[in-house]
Design an enzyme around this catalytic site. Structure first.
Site, PDB file in Angstrom:
ATOM      1  CG  ASP A 139      20.248   5.445  -4.347  1.00  0.00           C
ATOM      2  OD1 ASP A 139      19.706   5.482  -3.217  1.00  0.00           O
ATOM      3  OD2 ASP A 139      20.116   6.358  -5.183  1.00  0.00           O
ATOM      4  CD  GLU A 140      19.513   7.427   1.069  1.00  0.00           C
ATOM      5  OE1 GLU A 140      20.045   7.618   2.178  1.00  0.00           O
ATOM      6  OE2 GLU A 140      18.416   7.904   0.745  1.00  0.00           O
ATOM      7  CB  ALA A 169      -0.938   0.010   1.208  1.00  0.00           C
ATOM      8  CE1 TYR A 209      15.565   3.240   4.016  1.00  0.00           C
ATOM      9  CE2 TYR A 209      16.989   4.795   2.841  1.00  0.00           C
ATOM     10  CZ  TYR A 209      16.069   3.758   2.822  1.00  0.00           C
ATOM     11  OH  TYR A 209      15.650   3.228   1.631  1.00  0.00           O
ATOM     12  CB  ILE A 252      -1.391   0.231  36.083  1.00  0.00           C
ATOM     13  CG1 ILE A 252      -1.663   0.253  37.595  1.00  0.00           C
ATOM     14  CG2 ILE A 252      -2.618   0.709  35.313  1.00  0.00           C
ATOM     15  CD1 ILE A 252      -2.029   1.614  38.146  1.00  0.00           C
ATOM     16  CB  ALA A 297       5.193  -1.966  -2.819  1.00  0.00           C
TER      17      ALA A 297
END
EC number: 4.2.1.76
Length: 669
Positions: free
Chosen positions: A133-134, A15, A159, A396, A19
């Protein structure tokens, strides 16, 4: 080499932007392929991206997280999956600096779960892993040849580091277990459906609004851009012609400076670049250039078809025709977004096929997701509850999760720290709760004396953190159920011990003996300014778990000496389910969250002796004697629970509740 023909394909993250274009293309072009798409619908995903496929007989959507091993194994087996195209990932570099653990969880752990499921089921004939590519790191400005597939991986940000880490796992499973893997590394992609955290859709939406386009630094950074349909075709080629064990760059040698991209967008909107481009502070992690060698994939027969001018015009046309696709994205359009705003709608206009999701709802899952089956009469369903709970490791918070499991209420625990606003926003965007429960905070270990020597930590959690969460909830129209304390009062002339006159909700706190209580009284007063908060004053909590060291019964049964004084108390087994009912009723304001009446400490220990341990003995001492062995004084009081009793007439008195929930179930015969 021979062409590969899949039968049943699982596409993760379908989604999302890239992709969804791949899924729609395969569903449209190959009606004999069954396509199952799996997506947890994060902030940058949108079910509308799959609208072209929603009525296709060879398409099935499943909402879920790749990190759920049970779900992934179930899908592979029941759907007969022989091919996986793994797109699901956190991808926005900026966000990875503020929440890198989430990137590790999604990009590395999620990939590992998929790989392990492939190994266990032994039925996968192709595993296509989508990287970036990073992972190559920054390319030299004067480099004439791009990074080829065998180049060293030198990621420069969290990332790209997680994507490189995921690649290592993919390679290891290929070599160790013979998993038929293929990896792709792609340049920047643009086109319709992209969430506007990325440069091109962000600039287009700003231009549509007549706002200036902010460029980080001097705008000399260079990027290579491919149009989304060309990239979808590239994945089609890799799927059918890619060789197992190989890596394929999906790229272009055509590069553009950010300055030039901004000028081209200004030109499309007839805007003067000089007047409508603004240079802002650069990001410290803004790599200068990524440059790929694109020859290997071209040898398989792929090449980009869409020119820059044509692709940019198509993209502009789509955004101008669909300005509300993502809802309110004003937060993403800022020059330096602190965190993205909530995206728009997530659902198809018509009904969705929830048959598989409904089946999975009966199975254990890591996300505690309960998906109701569709009604057949066509009447609109009332939105189902979903709680976001803070305080997972607390007593709790843990009990709240168990109650939700028992009642079939969907919930997730917050991952963010209360004082970190951006992480709270990400939690809300990810979970999309109907209510937020806050049981997090500092009480001190082993007791509140800890707070006396850790005052800044106590302020950070109990005051700053709670206020930040309340403010974030208010921004998003969410009710916050806040577990507070009644240890902000002490017996006084108007409320003498043994009088039966308890402190009411509107009374001003009068106990300042401990720093913990000071912070709780302070934050309660400030929370009165928030009309979206329900404050629950808990006191000396008790539960049926007599082995829990936080249980007040357990605490005092282990003390050498006990002060005998009556107090109001909270039996969690009875009152925590009431807190959930209060959330359903959207009750707000301050509530004394105790059972009616008081019970003395000696009475509690007498019950303990009578029900649990006939040999139990204890000794008393005075408040003055107690003061010599503790750092901070303790609060003792009676709370008036008449407001809660009026709302819930079935609420038991403290002594009745103790017998029913704590002592009765644990009685030794």
């Amino acid at each position: 080499m021979a062409s590969y023909t899949p039968k049943n394909i699982l596409i993760t993250g379908a989604a999302g932007f890239i992709a969804s274009h791949v899924a729609n293309r395969l569903i449209r072009s190959y009606p004999d392929y069954k396509i199952v798409v799996l997506d947890k619908l994060d902030y940058c995903s949108n079910l509308k991206n799959l609208n072209p496929s929603k009525h296709s007989p060879n398409f099935k959507f499943v909402k879920g997280d790749i990190a759920s091993a049970d779900l992934v194994n179930h899908l592979l087996i029941t759907e007969g999956i022989d091919t996986i195209m793994h797109f699901a990932a956190q991808t926005h570099v900026d966000n990875s600096f503020g929440n890198s653990f989430e990137f590790t969880k999604n990009n590395i752990y999620g990939t590992h779960v998929l790989l392990e499921a492939c190994k266990v089921t032994g039925q996968i004939r192709r595993f296509i892993h989508v990287s970036t590519d990073e992972v190559y790191g920054e390319t030299d400005e004067d480099a004439l040849v791009g990074n080829h597939e065998a180049s060293q991986l030198l990621p420069t940000n969290p990332y790209s580091a997680t994507k490189a880490g995921a690649e290592m796992l993919v390679m290891a499973y290929g070599r160790s277990y013979g998993l038929p893997v293929i990896t792709t590394r792609g340049n920047n992609v643009y086109g319709p459906n992209q969430f506007p955290e990325k440069l091109i859709p962000k600039f287009i939406l700003l231009a549509m609004r007549g706002q200036v386009l902010p460029i980080h630094g001097d705008g000399s950074n260079v990027r290579s851009y491919l149009y989304c349909e060309d990239v979808a075709e590239a994945f089609e080629v890799v799927l059918h012609k890619g060789e197992v064990g190989h890596v394929y760059n999906i790229g272009t040698k055509k590069e553009r400076r950010v300055n030039d991209v901004a000028k081209d967008i200004c030109k499309l909107f007839n805007m003067d670049p000089e007047a409508n481009i603004k240079f802002v502070d650069n990001r410290p992690f803004n790599d200068q250039r990524y440059f790929l060698d694109d020859q290997k994939l071209k040898k398989l027969g792929w090449s980009e078809r869409t020119t820059w001018e044509e692709g940019l015009k198509k993209t502009m046309d789509w955004y101008t025709q669909n300005p509300e696709w993502w809802g309110d994205v004003s937060g993403a359009l800022l020059p330096h977004p602190r965190m993205l705003m909530m995206p728009g709608g997530r659902h198809f206009d018509g009904s969705e096929d929830n048959s598989l999701a409904a089946t999975l709802s009966e199975k254990p899952s890591q996300t505690h997701m309960v998906v109701p089956s569709q009604r057949s009469n066509g009447t609109p369903q009332k939105p189902s509850l979903k709680f976001l709970i803070y305080g997972k490791t607390g007593w709790i918070g843990g009990l709240l999760g168990k109650i939700c499991d028992k009642q079939g209420i969907a919930y997730e625990y917050g991952k963010g720290r209360l004082e970190d606003r951006s992480s709270l926003l990400q939690d809300i965007q990810s979970v999309k709760p109907t209510h937020v429960f806050n049981s997090a905070g500092v009480t001190g270990r082993p007791n509140v004396d800890w707070c006396e020597s850790h005052k800044t930590e106590t302020i950070r959690a109990n005051v700053a953190g709670t206020l930040t969460l309340a403010d974030v909830c208010r921004e998003h129209g969410l009710l916050m159920m806040n577990f507070a304390t009644g240890c902000i009062f002490e017996y006084d002339d108007k409320h003498p011990e043994g009088s039966g006159i308890g402190f009411k909700e509107e009374d001003t706190p009068n106990f300042t003996g401990s720093f913990y209580s000071k912070t709780k009284a302070m934050v309660e007063e400030l929370l009165k300014e928030y009309d979206n908060v329900c404050t629950l004053r808990v006191r000396m909590p008790i539960s049926s778990d007599l082995n829990n060291p936080r249980n007040f019964i357990t605490k005092i049964s282990r003390y050498n000496k006990v002060v005998n004084i009556p107090n109001s108390m909270t039996v969690l087994d009875e009152l925590l389910p009431i807190s959930i009912e209060m959330a359903k009723r959207n009750l707000k304001g301050i509530w004394n969250f105790t059972n009616p009446g008081v019970v003395s400490h000696n009475e509690i220990l007498e019950m303990y002796r009578d029900y649990i341990n006939p040999e139990f003995k204890w000794a008393n001492f005075t408040l003055e004697e107690q003061a010599k062995v503790i750092v901070a004084p303790r609060s003792n009081n009676e709370m008036d629970a008449s407001k809660l009793k009026k709302e819930f007439p079935e609420l038991l008195s403290i002594k009745e509740s103790l017998i029913k929930y704590a002592y009765g179930p644990n009685k030794k015969t």
